[in-house]
Design a protein around this motif. Structure first.
Motif, PDB file in Angstrom:
ATOM      1  N   ALA A  67     -16.738   3.723 -34.739  1.00  0.00           N
ATOM      2  CA  ALA A  67     -17.842   4.652 -34.453  1.00  0.00           C
ATOM      3  C   ALA A  67     -18.521   4.319 -33.122  1.00  0.00           C
ATOM      4  O   ALA A  67     -19.404   5.048 -32.684  1.00  0.00           O
ATOM      5  CB  ALA A  67     -18.857   4.609 -35.592  1.00  0.00           C
ATOM      6  N   GLY A  68     -18.118   3.210 -32.490  1.00  0.00           N
ATOM      7  CA  GLY A  68     -18.720   2.818 -31.204  1.00  0.00           C
ATOM      8  C   GLY A  68     -20.206   2.548 -31.319  1.00  0.00           C
ATOM      9  O   GLY A  68     -20.995   2.946 -30.462  1.00  0.00           O
ATOM     10  N   LEU A  69     -20.618   1.871 -32.384  1.00  0.00           N
ATOM     11  CA  LEU A  69     -22.050   1.624 -32.568  1.00  0.00           C
ATOM     12  C   LEU A  69     -22.603   0.777 -31.434  1.00  0.00           C
ATOM     13  O   LEU A  69     -21.939  -0.134 -30.937  1.00  0.00           O
ATOM     14  CB  LEU A  69     -22.305   0.894 -33.902  1.00  0.00           C
ATOM     15  CG  LEU A  69     -21.969   1.635 -35.187  1.00  0.00           C
ATOM     16  CD1 LEU A  69     -22.601   0.928 -36.383  1.00  0.00           C
ATOM     17  CD2 LEU A  69     -22.441   3.075 -35.147  1.00  0.00           C
ATOM     18  N   ALA A  70     -23.827   1.069 -31.060  1.00  0.00           N
ATOM     19  CA  ALA A  70     -24.481   0.268 -30.018  1.00  0.00           C
ATOM     20  C   ALA A  70     -25.130  -0.943 -30.669  1.00  0.00           C
ATOM     21  O   ALA A  70     -25.774  -0.845 -31.709  1.00  0.00           O
ATOM     22  CB  ALA A  70     -25.530   1.114 -29.311  1.00  0.00           C
ATOM     23  N   LEU A  71     -24.951  -2.091 -30.026  1.00  0.00           N
ATOM     24  CA  LEU A  71     -25.555  -3.331 -30.522  1.00  0.00           C
ATOM     25  C   LEU A  71     -26.645  -3.759 -29.552  1.00  0.00           C
ATOM     26  O   LEU A  71     -26.857  -3.121 -28.525  1.00  0.00           O
ATOM     27  CB  LEU A  71     -24.470  -4.405 -30.642  1.00  0.00           C
ATOM     28  CG  LEU A  71     -23.374  -4.053 -31.665  1.00  0.00           C
ATOM     29  CD1 LEU A  71     -22.159  -4.947 -31.478  1.00  0.00           C
ATOM     30  CD2 LEU A  71     -23.925  -4.174 -33.085  1.00  0.00           C
ATOM     31  N   GLY A  72     -27.324  -4.845 -29.885  1.00  0.00           N
ATOM     32  CA  GLY A  72     -28.332  -5.369 -28.959  1.00  0.00           C
ATOM     33  C   GLY A  72     -29.755  -5.252 -29.482  1.00  0.00           C
ATOM     34  O   GLY A  72     -30.669  -5.848 -28.944  1.00  0.00           O
ATOM     35  N   GLN A  73     -29.946  -4.465 -30.535  1.00  0.00           N
ATOM     36  CA  GLN A  73     -31.306  -4.366 -31.091  1.00  0.00           C
ATOM     37  C   GLN A  73     -31.581  -5.497 -32.073  1.00  0.00           C
ATOM     38  O   GLN A  73     -32.710  -5.964 -32.193  1.00  0.00           O
ATOM     39  CB  GLN A  73     -31.483  -3.022 -31.807  1.00  0.00           C
ATOM     40  CG  GLN A  73     -31.553  -1.842 -30.853  1.00  0.00           C
ATOM     41  CD  GLN A  73     -31.398  -0.518 -31.589  1.00  0.00           C
ATOM     42  OE1 GLN A  73     -30.460  -0.341 -32.359  1.00  0.00           O
ATOM     43  NE2 GLN A  73     -32.300   0.404 -31.346  1.00  0.00           N
ATOM     44  N   VAL A  74     -30.527  -5.919 -32.797  1.00  0.00           N
ATOM     45  CA  VAL A  74     -30.694  -6.915 -33.852  1.00  0.00           C
ATOM     46  C   VAL A  74     -29.785  -8.115 -33.605  1.00  0.00           C
ATOM     47  O   VAL A  74     -30.172  -9.260 -33.818  1.00  0.00           O
ATOM     48  CB  VAL A  74     -30.367  -6.268 -35.225  1.00  0.00           C
ATOM     49  CG1 VAL A  74     -30.186  -7.305 -36.310  1.00  0.00           C
ATOM     50  CG2 VAL A  74     -31.476  -5.296 -35.612  1.00  0.00           C
ATOM     51  N   ALA A  75     -28.571  -7.860 -33.165  1.00  0.00           N
ATOM     52  CA  ALA A  75     -27.594  -8.913 -32.880  1.00  0.00           C
ATOM     53  C   ALA A  75     -26.670  -8.375 -31.794  1.00  0.00           C
ATOM     54  O   ALA A  75     -26.649  -7.172 -31.535  1.00  0.00           O
ATOM     55  CB  ALA A  75     -26.800  -9.251 -34.137  1.00  0.00           C
ATOM     56  N   THR A  76     -25.899  -9.284 -31.208  1.00  0.00           N
ATOM     57  CA  THR A  76     -25.042  -8.828 -30.112  1.00  0.00           C
ATOM     58  C   THR A  76     -23.590  -8.643 -30.535  1.00  0.00           C
ATOM     59  O   THR A  76     -22.771  -8.187 -29.743  1.00  0.00           O
ATOM     60  CB  THR A  76     -25.113  -9.805 -28.923  1.00  0.00           C
ATOM     61  OG1 THR A  76     -24.865 -11.119 -29.438  1.00  0.00           O
ATOM     62  CG2 THR A  76     -26.468  -9.761 -28.245  1.00  0.00           C
ATOM     63  N   THR A  77     -23.241  -9.035 -31.779  1.00  0.00           N
ATOM     64  CA  THR A  77     -21.876  -8.759 -32.250  1.00  0.00           C
ATOM     65  C   THR A  77     -21.950  -7.984 -33.566  1.00  0.00           C
ATOM     66  O   THR A  77     -22.901  -8.124 -34.347  1.00  0.00           O
ATOM     67  CB  THR A  77     -21.063 -10.057 -32.508  1.00  0.00           C
ATOM     68  OG1 THR A  77     -21.631 -10.734 -33.631  1.00  0.00           O
ATOM     69  CG2 THR A  77     -21.048 -10.970 -31.291  1.00  0.00           C
ATOM     70  N   ALA A  78     -20.881  -7.192 -33.812  1.00  0.00           N
ATOM     71  CA  ALA A  78     -20.825  -6.397 -35.049  1.00  0.00           C
ATOM     72  C   ALA A  78     -20.807  -7.328 -36.257  1.00  0.00           C
ATOM     73  O   ALA A  78     -21.447  -7.063 -37.271  1.00  0.00           O
ATOM     74  CB  ALA A  78     -19.576  -5.521 -35.033  1.00  0.00           C
ATOM     75  N   HIS A  79     -20.093  -8.447 -36.143  1.00  0.00           N
ATOM     76  CA  HIS A  79     -20.018  -9.379 -37.267  1.00  0.00           C
ATOM     77  C   HIS A  79     -21.411  -9.881 -37.644  1.00  0.00           C
ATOM     78  O   HIS A  79     -21.797  -9.848 -38.813  1.00  0.00           O
ATOM     79  CB  HIS A  79     -19.113 -10.563 -36.916  1.00  0.00           C
ATOM     80  CG  HIS A  79     -19.090 -11.602 -37.999  1.00  0.00           C
ATOM     81  ND1 HIS A  79     -18.262 -11.519 -39.092  1.00  0.00           N
ATOM     82  CD2 HIS A  79     -19.846 -12.722 -38.179  1.00  0.00           C
ATOM     83  CE1 HIS A  79     -18.496 -12.537 -39.897  1.00  0.00           C
ATOM     84  NE2 HIS A  79     -19.447 -13.288 -39.367  1.00  0.00           N
ATOM     85  N   ASP A  80     -22.163 -10.351 -36.642  1.00  0.00           N
ATOM     86  CA  ASP A  80     -23.492 -10.918 -36.936  1.00  0.00           C
ATOM     87  C   ASP A  80     -24.422  -9.859 -37.512  1.00  0.00           C
ATOM     88  O   ASP A  80     -25.175 -10.107 -38.448  1.00  0.00           O
ATOM     89  CB  ASP A  80     -24.116 -11.510 -35.669  1.00  0.00           C
ATOM     90  CG  ASP A  80     -23.405 -12.783 -35.235  1.00  0.00           C
ATOM     91  OD1 ASP A  80     -22.521 -13.253 -35.985  1.00  0.00           O
ATOM     92  OD2 ASP A  80     -23.717 -13.301 -34.138  1.00  0.00           O
TER      93      ASP A  80
END
Ligand SMILES: C[S@@+](CC[C@H](N)C(=O)[O-])C[C@H]1O[C@@H](n2cnc3c(N)ncnc32)[C@H](O)[C@@H]1O
Length: 311
Positions: free
Chosen positions: A37-50
């Protein structure tokens, strides 16, 4: 705050999840759908796993420092329904994880958040503990202000860092101030932090501060127009700094001259505006403070420079 254009496809539904029996399987699945889905990260964590690990642990109401053995524990049907629902909200609705859990962290400090405020992610977490070293020897911070306080997170960090300081926290948004009030109460700082509804300093009684700190809205408006969906769900007022991003900063610096103690400091977080700031405020000779990731996005101005400055 990292901005990028939103080009991701928007899935209509999550793939089937009937076979996902453990949290480990759900995390692998989450990482896959985040990427698709190309989710944007950076608001809560910088990796999808985290981010997925955090979101799913919170959804199950399991401690964030759970023993890794819980990953392989069989999940009950109600737990699997809850995980599917939260992933639908994150992946299909693109709701930021922090708005789903109603919390955000700066270091070890937890804050209540919801859609009324931007999600705390400020570099001031690493800079606030270093600020005393920039003040003249023997000066203690007794009055500080956080302009553009949002959730109140930085005013709260200031109060923790400078235990003898009274801290003013200013925001134009009544919604943000309502959230800040929850956090000030939650951190038991009601006696030391005063909230002000104000356009920069306009409605705040005149006080002289040792420290004026701000993480203002600084994204150029065109950048805000193009943000990924997750960032568009944050209040536009928290992000949009006008055509060149400098609208609030210009006003803040002019007004700060009447409120800064002769030994005081102004510190501003400005994202990617370093070049624009150096050009616009050349005579202030801004001092850029190093940050661990090399973004160096916080500048410091000593009172002697600011008080001699002719805008
Ligand atoms: C980038 S957010 C920072 C929030 C918080 N300090 C943080 O670091 O998470 C900027 C905040 O400035 C507020 N704001 C926008 N324009 C303002 C103005 N003219 N005067 C005071 N606050 C303003 C917004 O409501 C928003 O809460």
């Amino acid at each position: 705050m990292k901005a990028r254009r939103d080009k991701s496809p928007r899935p209509a539904a999550l793939p089937v999840t009937a076979q996902l029996a453990t949290l480990r399987a759900w995390i692998v699945f989450a990482e896959k759908v985040y990427a698709q889905a190309g989710l944007a990260l950076g608001q809560v964590a910088t990796t999808a796993h985290d981010e997925a690990l955090y979101l799913l642990l919170r959804t199950l109401d399991w401690p964030l420092d759970s023993d890794p053995a819980v990953l392989d524990q069989p999940l009950a049907p109600a737990q699997r329904i809850a995980l599917r629902k939260v992933l639908h909200q994150r992946v299909v609705d693109r709701t930021p994880a922090a708005y789903l859990t109603r919390e955000a962290f700066l270091g070890d400090h937890a804050f209540y958040v919801d859609e009324r405020v931007i999600i705390p992610r400020s570099y001031f977490l690493e800079i606030i503990p270093l600020l005393a070293a920039h003040l003249p020897a023997g000066v203690e911070v007794t009055r500080a202000v956080d302009v553009c306080t949002g959730s109140g997170c930085l005013a709260i960090l200031l109060a923790h860092q400078f235990p003898r300081a009274k801290v003013d926290a200013i925001d134009l948004s009544p919604d943000a101030l309502a959230v800040a009030a929850i956090n000030v109460k939650g951190h038991r700082l009601g006696r030391r932090i005063t909230l002000h509804g104000s356009d920069v300093f306009a409605q705040v009684p005149k006080v002289t501060y040792d420290l004026i700190l701000s993480n203002p809205p600084y994204e150029p408006s065109a950048v805000c127009d193009d943000l990924p969906e997750e960032f568009k769900q944050e209040p536009r007022l928290a992000l949009d700094g006008g055509a060149d991003g400098l609208d609030i900063i210009r006003r803040l610096l002019v007004q700060a001259r009447e409120r800064l103690a002769p030994h005081g400091l102004v510190v501003l977080e400005v994202g990617a505006l370093q070049k624009a700031m150096n050009r616009e405020f050349k005579t202030l000779k801004l001092q850029w403070l190093p940050t661990i990731d090399g973004s160096h996005c916080i500048c410091l101005i000593h009172a002697d420079r600011l008080l001699r400055w002719k805008p």
